[in-house]
Design an enzyme around this catalytic site. Structure first.
Site, PDB file in Angstrom:
ATOM      1  N   CYS A   1      47.677  45.710  39.835  1.00 29.69           N
ATOM      2  CA  CYS A   1      47.991  45.435  41.245  1.00 29.69           C
ATOM      3  C   CYS A   1      49.475  45.564  41.551  1.00 29.69           C
ATOM      4  CB  CYS A   1      47.513  44.040  41.615  1.00 29.69           C
ATOM      5  SG  CYS A   1      45.784  43.750  41.223  1.00 29.69           S
TER       6      CYS A   1
ATOM      7  N   HIS B   1      44.190  44.354  50.499  1.00 23.32           N
ATOM      8  CA  HIS B   1      44.775  44.634  49.189  1.00 23.32           C
ATOM      9  C   HIS B   1      44.223  45.916  48.578  1.00 23.32           C
ATOM     10  CE1 HIS B   1      46.556  44.148  45.349  1.00 23.32           C
ATOM     11  NE2 HIS B   1      45.597  43.451  44.760  1.00 23.32           N
TER      12      HIS B   1
END
Length: 392
Positions: free
Chosen positions: A84, A334
Site C-alpha cells: 500500500c 484506497h
C-alpha cells in the site's frame, strides 16, 4: 541539493470503474497533471509509477512502460512496489532524482484496479503483502491483522474501542465535498457502532473500501519551474522511509509502528521542522486504528493519546491538527498504488488554497503525507511546504 516543486496534480475519481483498464485510469490522471502544470509529455524526463498487484488484478506486469505510453511519455519508466506504500515510495524516489540533478521534470503516479476482483478476490490479493509462510497460510487477512493491532492497543492503554467510531465519522464528514471521493456521505457514531463487525473490534465503518483509481503529480526542480514560469507554490522539503519486520509475530510491539517513526524523523530532519510545525496531515487510515497509530508515530500525540483525538476535536476540521481533510483512505478510497500519490495531490491543493476543504485551514504552510505498506512494514513520510505566495 535542489528544491523540489510540485508543478501539477491529477487524479481520477476513486471508486468503482467497471470496464476501465488501469492504463486508461492512469492516462486520465497523468494527462490532467501535465495539463495542470502546463507541460507537454516531451518535457518529462522520468516516469516513476506505483502499483501493487497489477499481475493479479489485470494479468499485467511490466506496467511502467505501458503506462508511460498511455500518457504519451517517451522517457525511462520505473515501477515501484511496496504494497500500500507503492505510491509513497515512487514519490520518494522521484524527489531524490530531482534533488540529485538526475532529472528536472518527473511524472510520478500510481494506479490500482481492484473492484473487478470482487471482495474475496481483492482480500486475497491484498493479503500477499503479509508473510506467506507464517501469516497467509494461517488464514491471516488485513482486517484480521489490524484487528490484532487494535486489540493490542486497547489492551495496552485500557482504552475504549468505541472511540474509533469518531475517526470514521470525521473522515466521512470530510469527504462529503470531495468530488473525487469513493464515499461522499456522512455517517453518525451510532452508524459506526451498530455496523456489522468485520474482525472484532473493527466494524464495517472502521475499514476503507476496495477502490479503483489513479493519481499523478509533476515534480520539477526549482530552476526548471522558474525557467518555464510554472505556478508551483508547494515544495517537498523532506522525505523519509522506514522498514519493520513483515510478520506481526516478529514485531517488538503490535501497537507501535517504528517504520513510520523512522520515516517521520528523517523527513522532519530534512525539512528542519518538528511535529508542532505541521498544519495538516493526510495519513494512511486503511482502518481507523491505523490513523491512531499514524498520528502517534508522526509525533502529533503521545502513545495512547491518539485514540481520542477525533472524539476530542483535535483532528477535526476545526482542531489543532486537521487529519485527512480529503476523507482519507477511509472515505476517499484506497486504490492501493495510487494512494501515496493522491495524498501529495490533496495536500498540494490544501496548501495552495484550492481544495474543497481549504476553508478549514488558516493560512497553512506545512503539510505531512504518511503512506504505509501492509501492517506498516514499510512507511514513507513527506513534508510539503508552501514556499511562495499564493493568490487569496
Amino acid at each position: 541539493m535542489a528544491n523540489v516543486r510540485i508543478a501539477g496534480t491529477g487524479m481520477t475519481a476513486f471508486g468503482e470503474h467497471a470496464g476501465r483498464t488501469g492504463r486508461d485510469l492512469f492516462a486520465e490522471a497523468g494527462i490532467d497533471a501535465l495539463e495542470d502544470a502546463q507541460l507537454d509529455p516531451d518535457d518529462i524526463e522520468e516516469l516513476y509509477y506505483g502499483n501493487f498487484m497489477g499481475e493479479l488484478a489485470e494479468h499485467q506486469g511490466h506496467q511502467a512502460p505501458l503506462f508511460a505510453e498511455a500518457v504519451g511519455i517517451d522517457a525511462p519508466a520505473t515501477r515501484f512496489e511496496a504494497a500500500c506504500a507503492s505510491g509513497g515510495t515512487a514519490v520518494r524516489a522521484a524527489v531524490q532524482a530531482v534533488r540529485n540533478g538526475e532529472a528536472d521534470a518527473v511524472l510520478v503516479g500510481g494506479t490500482e484496479r481492484m473492484t473487478d476482483m470482487g471482495t474475496a478476490g481483492a482480500t486475497d490479493g491484498l493479503s500477499i503483502a503479509a508473510d506467506d509462510l507464517y501469516e497467509i497460510k494461517a488464514g491471516m487477512t488485513f482486517p484480521g491483522a489490524y484487528a490484532l493491532m487494535a486489540s493490542a492497543y486497547l489492551d495496552a492503554y485500557d482504552a475504549d474501542a468505541d472511540d474509533l467510531a469518531h475517526i470514521a465519522v470525521k473522515n466521512h464528514d470530510n469527504a462529503v465535498v470531495n468530488e473525487k471521493a469513493h464515499f461522499q456521505s456522512a455517517i453518525t457514531v451510532e452508524d459506526a457502532l451498530e455496523a456489522p463487525r468485520v474482525a472484532s473490534p473493527l466494524g464495517l465503518y472502521d475499514a476503507c473500501p476496495i477502490s479503483d483509481g489513479a493519481a499523478a503529480v509533476v515534480l520539477t526542480s526549482e530552476s526548471f519551474a522558474a525557467d518555464h514560469d510554472l505556478d508551483a507554490p508547494v515544495t517537498v522539503t523532506g522525505t523519509g522511509q522506514g522498514t519493520d519486520n513483515l510478520a506481526l509475530q516478529d514485531r517488538e510491539s503490535l501497537y507501535r509502528t517504528p517504520a513510520a517513526e523512522t520515516a517521520a524523523e528523517t523527513a522532519y530532519a530534512e525539512a528542519g521542522i518538528t511535529a508542532e510545525d505541521v498544519d495538516c496531515a493526510e495519513v494512511h487510515d486503511c482502518f481507523t486504528i491505523a490513523e491512531v497509530l499514524a498520528t502517534e508515530s508522526l509525533g502529533f500525540f503521545e502513545p495512547g493519546e491518539g485514540l481520542t483525538a477525533a472524539k476530542d476535536g483535535k483532528t477535526t476540521r476545526d482542531g489543532s491538527i486537521p487529519v485527512n481533510l480529503s476523507g482519507g483512505l477511509k472515505a476517499k478510497g484506497h486504490p492501493v498504488g495510487a494512494t501515496g500519490v493522491a495524498q501529495i495531490a490533496e495536500l498540494t491543493k490544501l496548501l495552495a488554497g484550492t481544495h474543497a476543504r481549504s476553508d478549514a485551514l488558516d493560512d497553512p504552510s506545512v503539510g505531512i503525507a504518511h503512506n504505509a505498506g501492509g501492517t506498516v512494514a514499510t512507511a514513507t513520510v513527506h513534508v510539503l511546504e508552501r514556499t511562495t505566495e499564493v493568490d487569496a
